[in-house]
Design an enzyme around this catalytic site. Structure first.
Site, PDB file in Angstrom:
ATOM      1  CG  ASP A   7      -1.616   1.115   1.501  1.00  0.00           C
ATOM      2  OD1 ASP A   7      -1.716   2.084   0.668  1.00  0.00           O
ATOM      3  OD2 ASP A   7      -2.134   1.503   2.629  1.00  0.00           O
ATOM      4  CE  LYS A  68      -1.599   7.076  -3.474  1.00  0.00           C
ATOM      5  NZ  LYS A  68      -1.951   6.309  -2.450  1.00  0.00           N
ATOM      6  CD  GLU A 172      -4.803   3.823  -2.182  1.00  0.00           C
ATOM      7  OE1 GLU A 172      -5.483   4.478  -1.786  1.00  0.00           O
ATOM      8  OE2 GLU A 172      -3.543   3.720  -2.783  1.00  0.00           O
ATOM      9  CG  ASP A 196      -9.316   4.443   1.341  1.00  0.00           C
ATOM     10  OD1 ASP A 196      -8.832   4.986   2.151  1.00  0.00           O
ATOM     11  OD2 ASP A 196      -8.639   3.704   0.429  1.00  0.00           O
TER      12      ASP A 196
END
Ligand code: AMP
Length: 621
Positions: A7, A68, A172, A196
């Site tokens: 992850d 990211k 994810e 999420d």
């Protein structure tokens, strides 16, 4: 050799493996199950993870966080332009690709975001290798469901640079659904909503779990919404407060801004359990101390629109899945920001008081699901893994421009993937000799409101009136959500195949090969550094042990004071030498050790226990 699941988070990363019939979350060298996705360059070395995060308040120009947010984006992307203002490091424009300059070991270096993400991935790879005791190359990497094609490809490139063979990518929230549903595969059919909310991204996914099949019904979200946005709101608030109190603009001071952000993040976490949090920073800017506090109510007001946006996205995802609130059996929370009480309250209210599921760890669920998917792709024999099947969806509609401004959709949003669809197009004027296809991504009818991914041209069309030539345009999305587009002129059989996004912020094949070689060089530089520092520590320990031994009067009954001070002086000389030669080669440290040993041996051999000391030190090596 097992395949691992990584992850790769905006704030933290986590690695897991499926072994002996179950998923194990792998702790790093410090014993932590989460590793900050942070890389720092110092005058001596490259740090990754927690050690790098510690550097952020002091060495902020060279400490890279939240990379990211940059991956797969162009320099002129408004998101990049906004984020740049908040970071302590600088972003350069290299042909519209963002690049980050740093000073590493007194040398200026410039990195692409993919290279920095690769360093984090490599650290996760190393963590897994240390834990499993073998080399690991195969991995599944997770991406936010809402990542577009360029962001997915750039993440895959980062894996390649890190020396990984990316056998798959998984969204994810889908990974979290797998974590949630893996041991519920025998229960009756259920619809699960995965909410999420992490550090930088937000995803909502509705998944139907039916026996061993996980079928994503709809997905939605925002690739730029998360905990860091909440921190930033607090930072802006305190910048204004500082301005009001002292009439100075602290936002021009990157170091101050960085220190403030670290404190705001801590205050935000505190507000998840208390109603008040203090923010106190000595000498924040121009020698002025900052003392303030934030109440939970004010924090919620500052972020009200962002919090509400998350609920609107949930409503949209349900609409896309053609489901009502009551059809959702479980609401699963994933990501650190789901600990915010207001978020939980809004979600519970939206689902008319339904309890939120707390059985899975919000920080580890994504890596957990990725590891299960990795085992599934590498044909693990465990029945648990063999049985389950994943059916994901494309998060955004994809198509080509027609009539110079309209979007002709070839793949609809939330279509199950892998998926292939071909549509037929023609010319708009007589005797047109070439046709340009522009590939777009987005939900709007006018292409100007969508995102241009790339374009390709078919030329050499045979002269014909408009509407007569035929072109087949095929969109092929693989199970990782990566798109391949091809076009064919039926008359001439001329084909064009394009790799999407090649000129939109992505790296070329040559650049990636160069970076793979560069990463290998860093790997050997790091290994050399580790070797040197071990040899240095060894010499230091050796010298101190002799020095402390000989300085103890109880040990020196058999030698003269002169002999004793000769050894102490030699030890001090060696310690001074170490201070001045920190970056010396391993063999120099070793030869210094031999020098000290031969120097001390005649004296130490006169003392009872002296030679035993040397022997025991040798054994410690
Ligand atoms: P993730 O990307 O899932 O690792 O989530 C990281 C984000 O969660 C960061 O923005 C953290 O500040 C935030 N976070 C972690 N713990 C808490 C907490 N107790 N309350 C509020 N936010 C949190």
């Amino acid at each position: 050799m097992p395949a691992i699941g990584i992850d790769l988070g905006t704030t933290n990363s986590c690695v897991a493996v499926f072994r002996k019939g179950q998923v194990e979350i792998i702790p790093n060298e410090q014993g932590d199950r989460l590793t900050p996705s942070c890389v720092s360059f110092t005058s001596e070395e490259r740090l990754i993870g927690d050690a790098a995060k510690q550097e952020a308040p002091i060495n902020f120009e060279n400490t890279l966080i939240q990379i990211k947010r940059l991956i797969g984006r162009t320099y002129d992307d408004p998101v990049v332009q906004e984020d740049m203002k908040l970071w302590g490091f600088v972003i350069l424009n290299d042909g519209n690709k963002p690049k980050i300059p740093v000073v590493q070991c007194y040398e200026r270096k410039v990195y692409y975001p993919e290279q920095i993400s690769a360093m984090v991935l490599e650290e996760m790879k190393k963590t897994a290798e240390n834990y499993l005791g073998e080399e690991i190359t195969d991995a599944v990497i997770t991406v936010p469901a809402y990542f577009n094609d360029a962001q997915r490809r750039a993440t895959k490139d980062a894996g390649k640079i890190a020396g990984l063979n990316v056998i798959g990518m998984i969204n994810e929230p889908t990974a979290a659904a797998v974590a949630y549903g893996l041991d519920r595969m025998n229960e009756s059919e259920r619809n699960v909503l995965i909410f999420d909310l992490g550090g930088g991204t937000f995803d909502v996914t509705v998944v139907k779990i039916q026996e061993s099949i996980f079928e994503v019904q709809a997905t939605g979200g925002d690739t730029h919404l998360g905990g860091e946005d909440f921190d930033n709101r607090m930072v802006d608030h305190f910048v204004e407060e500082f301005k009001r109190q002292h009439d100075v603009d602290v936002s021009v001071d990157r170091r101050a801004l960085n220190r403030l952000r670290v404190q705001c993040e801590a205050a935000k976490r505190k507000l998840s359990v208390s109603t008040q949090a203090k923010v106190q920073i000595d000498s924040l800017h121009e020698g002025i101390d900052f003392r303030s506090s934030m109440s939970r109510a004010r924090f919620e007001t500052l972020n009200q629109d962002l919090f509400t946006k998350t609920i609107e996205t949930v409503a949209q995802a349900l609409e896309d899945a053609k489901m009502s609130k009551d059809e959702i059996e479980d609401i699963v929370l994933v990501g650190g920001s789901t600990r915010i009480p207001k978020i939980r309250e809004l979600l519970e209210n939206f689902f008319r008081g339904k309890d939120l599921c707390r059985t899975i760890n919000p920080d580890e669920a994504v890596a957990y699901g990725a590891a299960a998917h990795a085992a599934n792709l590498s044909n693990d024999e465990s029945s648990l893994i063999k049985e389950f099947q994943l059916h994901d969806v494309a998060p955004l509609s994809l198509g080509v421009e027609v009539g110079g401004c309209d979007m002709s959709v070839i793949v609809r949003r939330n279509t199950n993937i892998p998926f292939k669809n071909t549509k037929n197009y023609t010319t708009s004027v007589d005797n047109q000799s070439s046709v340009l296809f522009k590939v777009f991504e987005g939900e709007r009818a006018a292409t100007k409101n969508n995102t241009l991914l790339d374009s390709f041209e078919i030329d050499g069309i045979l002269p014909a009136p408009r509407g007569i030539p035929h072109f087949d345009v095929c969109f092929d999305i693989d199970a990782n959500g990566i798109l391949n587009v091809s076009g064919r002129d039926r008359a001439t059989e001329k084909c064009q195949q394009i790799i999407i996004s090649s000129d939109r912020g992505r790296l070329s094949k040559e650049e990636i090969s160069r970076m793979v070689a560069e990463a290998e060089r860093y790997r050997s530089e790091d290994a050399l550094w580790k070797e040197q520092s071990e040899a240095r520590n060894m010499l230091e320990n050796y010298t101190y042990a002799i020095k402390h031994y000989i300085e103890n009067p109880e040990n020196c009954g058999d030698i003269t004071v002169k002999e004793q001070s000769k050894v102490v002086d030699k030890c001090n000389e060696i310690l001074g030498w170490i201070d001045n030669n920190k970056n010396t080669l391993k063999k120099s440290f070793e030869s210094k050790k031999e020098e000290l040993k031969s120097f001390c041996l005649p004296v130490l051999s006169k003392i009872s226990g002296g030679t035993d000391l040397l022997e025991s030190l040798e054994k410690k090596d």
